[in-house]
Design a protein around this motif. Structure first.
Motif, PDB file in Angstrom:
ATOM      1  N   ARG A 294     -47.821 -95.046  62.913  1.00  0.00           N
ATOM      2  CA  ARG A 294     -48.506 -95.334  63.977  1.00  0.00           C
ATOM      3  C   ARG A 294     -47.795 -94.333  65.115  1.00  0.00           C
ATOM      4  NH1 ARG A 294     -49.007-101.737  65.026  1.00  0.00           N
ATOM      5  NH2 ARG A 294     -49.708-100.895  66.953  1.00  0.00           N
TER       6      ARG A 294
ATOM      7  N   THR B  66     -48.419 -92.810  69.655  1.00  0.00           N
ATOM      8  CA  THR B  66     -48.865 -92.985  70.809  1.00  0.00           C
ATOM      9  C   THR B  66     -49.509 -91.628  71.010  1.00  0.00           C
ATOM     10  OG1 THR B  66     -47.607 -94.524  71.529  1.00  0.00           O
ATOM     11  CG2 THR B  66     -48.862 -93.431  73.282  1.00  0.00           C
TER      12      THR B  66
ATOM     13  N   HIS C  79     -52.821 -93.590  74.560  1.00  0.00           N
ATOM     14  CA  HIS C  79     -53.372 -94.677  73.673  1.00  0.00           C
ATOM     15  C   HIS C  79     -52.541 -94.841  72.340  1.00  0.00           C
ATOM     16  CE1 HIS C  79     -56.965 -95.808  76.205  1.00  0.00           C
ATOM     17  NE2 HIS C  79     -56.934 -94.584  76.401  1.00  0.00           N
ATOM     18  N   GLU C  80     -52.450 -95.989  71.801  1.00  0.00           N
ATOM     19  CA  GLU C  80     -51.906 -96.245  70.456  1.00  0.00           C
ATOM     20  C   GLU C  80     -52.706 -95.435  69.525  1.00  0.00           C
ATOM     21  OE1 GLU C  80     -49.996 -99.779  69.171  1.00  0.00           O
ATOM     22  OE2 GLU C  80     -50.186-100.459  71.379  1.00  0.00           O
ATOM     23  N   CYS C  81     -52.441 -95.184  68.306  1.00  0.00           N
ATOM     24  CA  CYS C  81     -53.242 -94.621  67.544  1.00  0.00           C
ATOM     25  C   CYS C  81     -52.564 -94.619  66.038  1.00  0.00           C
ATOM     26  CB  CYS C  81     -53.667 -93.303  67.828  1.00  0.00           C
ATOM     27  SG  CYS C  81     -52.235 -91.810  67.855  1.00  0.00           S
TER      28      CYS C  81
ATOM     29  N   TRP D  92     -57.827 -93.925  66.611  1.00  0.00           N
ATOM     30  CA  TRP D  92     -57.423 -94.626  68.031  1.00  0.00           C
ATOM     31  C   TRP D  92     -57.631 -96.063  67.957  1.00  0.00           C
ATOM     32  CZ3 TRP D  92     -55.000 -91.518  70.776  1.00  0.00           C
ATOM     33  CH2 TRP D  92     -55.228 -90.222  70.971  1.00  0.00           C
TER      34      TRP D  92
END
Length: 94
Positions: free
Chosen positions: A51, A53, A66-68, A83
């Motif tokens: 995980r 960002t 964004h979180e990815c 993403w």
């Protein structure tokens, strides 16, 4: 443009922005990108996703964080990411 100040939306493609690569000194890194991904490799060879960002760039050159999930590296040492909330899998710079 009054006094040389622009209030339009910023774009990473504009020449006046400083690039992350100019400041991304890897001399003090304890591990390189491949080594971090290797830490998630299981005994059977499967790799756990990482995980993160990442800065997701839009067509106009602007970007938002964004979180990815990091799933690998390409030949230029850019992270391959998925993403959250989208099916595409673009590349993210280190």
């Amino acid at each position: 443009l009054q006094r040389g100040i622009s209030f339009r939306r910023s774009s990473w493609k504009d020449d006046h922005w400083l690039k992350l690569d100019d400041f991304d000194n890897t001399e003090y890194d304890i591990r390189g990108p491949a080594a971090w991904l290797e830490m998630g490799t299981q005994d059977d060879g499967t790799r756990l996703p990482v995980r993160a960002t990442g800065l997701r760039l839009e067509e106009d050159g602007s970007g938002t964080w964004h979180e990815c999930i990091v799933t690998g590296l390409d030949e230029r040492q850019r992270f391959i990411v998925s993403w959250f909330g989208t099916p595409d899998e673009p590349l993210a710079s280190r």
